[in-house]
Design a protein around this motif. Structure first.
Motif, PDB file in Angstrom:
ATOM      1  N   ASP A 136       0.805  -1.234  -0.020  1.00 49.67           N
ATOM      2  CA  ASP A 136      -0.030   0.109  -0.073  1.00 49.67           C
ATOM      3  C   ASP A 136       0.894   1.107   0.005  1.00 49.67           C
ATOM      4  O   ASP A 136       0.642   2.271  -0.597  1.00 49.67           O
ATOM      5  CB  ASP A 136      -0.896   0.083   1.199  1.00 49.67           C
ATOM      6  N   ILE A 137       1.965   1.087   0.676  1.00 47.94           N
ATOM      7  CA  ILE A 137       2.920   2.383   0.616  1.00 47.94           C
ATOM      8  C   ILE A 137       3.485   2.588  -0.668  1.00 47.94           C
ATOM      9  O   ILE A 137       3.673   3.710  -1.241  1.00 47.94           O
ATOM     10  CB  ILE A 137       4.120   2.025   1.849  1.00 47.94           C
ATOM     11  N   ILE A 138       3.813   1.510  -1.348  1.00 47.22           N
ATOM     12  CA  ILE A 138       4.505   1.566  -2.685  1.00 47.22           C
ATOM     13  C   ILE A 138       3.530   2.334  -3.595  1.00 47.22           C
ATOM     14  O   ILE A 138       3.585   3.257  -4.292  1.00 47.22           O
ATOM     15  CB  ILE A 138       4.734   0.201  -3.221  1.00 47.22           C
ATOM     16  N   ASP A 139       2.125   1.678  -3.486  1.00 44.06           N
ATOM     17  CA  ASP A 139       1.161   2.246  -4.405  1.00 44.06           C
ATOM     18  C   ASP A 139       0.730   3.874  -3.876  1.00 44.06           C
ATOM     19  O   ASP A 139       0.446   4.515  -4.783  1.00 44.06           O
ATOM     20  CB  ASP A 139      -0.037   1.523  -4.360  1.00 44.06           C
ATOM     21  N   ALA A 140       0.748   3.959  -2.668  1.00 45.32           N
ATOM     22  CA  ALA A 140       0.265   5.084  -2.062  1.00 45.32           C
ATOM     23  C   ALA A 140       1.344   6.224  -2.720  1.00 45.32           C
ATOM     24  O   ALA A 140       0.860   7.605  -3.319  1.00 45.32           O
ATOM     25  CB  ALA A 140       0.514   5.252  -0.891  1.00 45.32           C
ATOM     26  N   PHE A 141       2.730   6.213  -2.597  1.00 45.36           N
ATOM     27  CA  PHE A 141       3.581   7.091  -3.239  1.00 45.36           C
ATOM     28  C   PHE A 141       3.659   7.252  -4.830  1.00 45.36           C
ATOM     29  O   PHE A 141       4.009   8.297  -5.018  1.00 45.36           O
ATOM     30  CB  PHE A 141       5.181   6.904  -2.771  1.00 45.36           C
ATOM     31  N   SER A 142       3.302   6.303  -5.337  1.00 47.30           N
ATOM     32  CA  SER A 142       3.433   6.223  -6.821  1.00 47.30           C
ATOM     33  C   SER A 142       1.962   6.826  -7.334  1.00 47.30           C
ATOM     34  O   SER A 142       1.623   6.889  -8.533  1.00 47.30           O
ATOM     35  CB  SER A 142       3.562   5.062  -7.443  1.00 47.30           C
ATOM     36  N   GLU A 204      -9.697   6.136   2.512  1.00 40.49           N
ATOM     37  CA  GLU A 204     -10.058   7.111   1.261  1.00 40.49           C
ATOM     38  C   GLU A 204      -8.747   7.611   0.617  1.00 40.49           C
ATOM     39  O   GLU A 204      -8.036   8.024   1.335  1.00 40.49           O
ATOM     40  CB  GLU A 204     -10.961   8.142   1.681  1.00 40.49           C
ATOM     41  N   GLY A 205      -8.854   7.268  -0.762  1.00 36.06           N
ATOM     42  CA  GLY A 205      -7.639   7.929  -1.485  1.00 36.06           C
ATOM     43  C   GLY A 205      -7.973   8.836  -2.583  1.00 36.06           C
ATOM     44  O   GLY A 205      -9.012   8.565  -3.015  1.00 36.06           O
ATOM     45  N   LYS A 206      -7.200  10.136  -2.572  1.00 40.12           N
ATOM     46  CA  LYS A 206      -7.615  10.969  -3.687  1.00 40.12           C
ATOM     47  C   LYS A 206      -6.698  11.318  -4.269  1.00 40.12           C
ATOM     48  O   LYS A 206      -5.414  11.553  -3.956  1.00 40.12           O
ATOM     49  CB  LYS A 206      -8.508  12.068  -2.975  1.00 40.12           C
ATOM     50  N   TYR A 207      -6.804  11.587  -5.628  1.00 37.44           N
ATOM     51  CA  TYR A 207      -5.545  11.672  -6.609  1.00 37.44           C
ATOM     52  C   TYR A 207      -5.922  12.813  -7.579  1.00 37.44           C
ATOM     53  O   TYR A 207      -7.090  12.895  -8.082  1.00 37.44           O
ATOM     54  CB  TYR A 207      -5.052  10.382  -7.443  1.00 37.44           C
ATOM     55  N   ILE A 224      -4.127  10.426   1.054  1.00 37.42           N
ATOM     56  CA  ILE A 224      -4.633   8.934   1.786  1.00 37.42           C
ATOM     57  C   ILE A 224      -5.167   9.288   3.361  1.00 37.42           C
ATOM     58  O   ILE A 224      -4.471   9.771   4.143  1.00 37.42           O
ATOM     59  CB  ILE A 224      -3.588   7.813   1.897  1.00 37.42           C
ATOM     60  N   LEU A 225      -6.383   8.810   3.500  1.00 38.29           N
ATOM     61  CA  LEU A 225      -7.057   9.111   4.847  1.00 38.29           C
ATOM     62  C   LEU A 225      -7.784   7.846   5.268  1.00 38.29           C
ATOM     63  O   LEU A 225      -8.025   7.066   4.682  1.00 38.29           O
ATOM     64  CB  LEU A 225      -8.214  10.029   4.747  1.00 38.29           C
TER      65      LEU A 225
END
Length: 262
Positions: A136-142, A204-207, A224-225
């Motif tokens: 999830d950290i990998i995906d969150a930063f990318s 919740e993730g917003k991009y 990311i919340l």
């Protein structure tokens, strides 16, 4: 009288023009509308197209235990390596962290102390200050979302509302509901939510602010919340590069550093 009539006509014309400008053209006029299975295949193919990633920007973490922000540089080599350097005022290095799916090193530059050990959720939470798994950290930063588990599964609900695809999946085993909102034109995931019926999971993730790299939409702003744990991480990139041929993660603990095994 003529001036009044002309003024009214001008005002009405301007209102009509402004209202017309607020109604964008229909996405079907400009892009191909994909079926659910083709959409998922395209999104997952785009995610896998990014082999490595480097970004520089500002990260802000808010939780019940801390509120802080710092400039940072992140280097990720998929599928199993992430390296982050945090900087303070005037570019002073504060810390470095290297994590893989099995091991981690966290180096506190101010204390000249390195913490090493095996990666798990508790360790990663202490390093990154948010309750996320390594993947999830990998995906969150990318700025990506892993959809591989849905490649051969039809969504429970599939909608196209104006310029967004909306995919909904319900996992009957753990009663988790995942909802993805995808920009029709750029095929970038703009919002992702994960909820459980018992309220124990609420993510919740917003991009936003997408740029295209090798035909893949990558966001410059990520939020990311984790509502349950009252944790939020905001990332705003200033510079991004992907799939560099010469990118490596070369981090070494200083010889005089104190090493503590976690």
């Amino acid at each position: 009288m003529r001036k009044i009539v002309f003024s009214l006509f001008l005002i009405i014309t301007l209102i009509e023009l402004s209202l017309t400008g607020c109604v964008p053209s229909q996405p079907t006029e400009e892009v191909e509308i994909l079926s659910a299975d083709r959409l998922i295949n395209r999104l997952e193919a785009n995610r896998r197209r990014i082999k490595n990633f480097e970004g520089q920007g500002v990260i802000t973490v808010n939780s019940s235990t801390m509120q802080n922000s710092a400039t940072f540089r992140v280097v990720m080599v998929k599928p199993d390596s992430v390296y982050i350097t945090f900087f303070g005022p005037f570019g002073i290095e504060l810390a470095q962290a290297v994590a893989t799916s099995s091991n981690f090193i966290f180096y506190d530059a101010l204390q000249n102390t390195a913490y090493v050990g095996e990666s798990d959720s508790d360790v990663l939470q202490n390093i990154f200050r948010i309750n996320l798994s390594f993947s999830d950290i990998i995906d969150a930063f990318s700025g990506s979302v892993n959809l591989s588990q849905n490649l051969y599964k039809a969504p429970d609900k599939f909608d196209i509302i104006y310029d967004k695809y909306i995919l909904t999946y319900i996992n009957p085993e753990n009663i988790l509901t995942s909802v993805y909102k995808i920009d029709v034109r750029r095929l970038g995931i703009t919002e992702y939510t994960l909820n459980s019926d018992d309220g124990l999971i609420n993510l919740e993730g917003k991009y936003s602010d997408f740029q295209i790299f090798e035909n893949v939409a990558i966001p410059y702003k990520i939020s990311i919340l984790n509502r349950v744990d009252s944790q939020k991480i905001d990332v705003e990139y200033r510079k991004i590069s992907v799939n560099q041929k010469d990118i490596v993660i070369d981090f070494r603990i200083p010889d005089d550093a104190t090493i503590i095994k976690w």
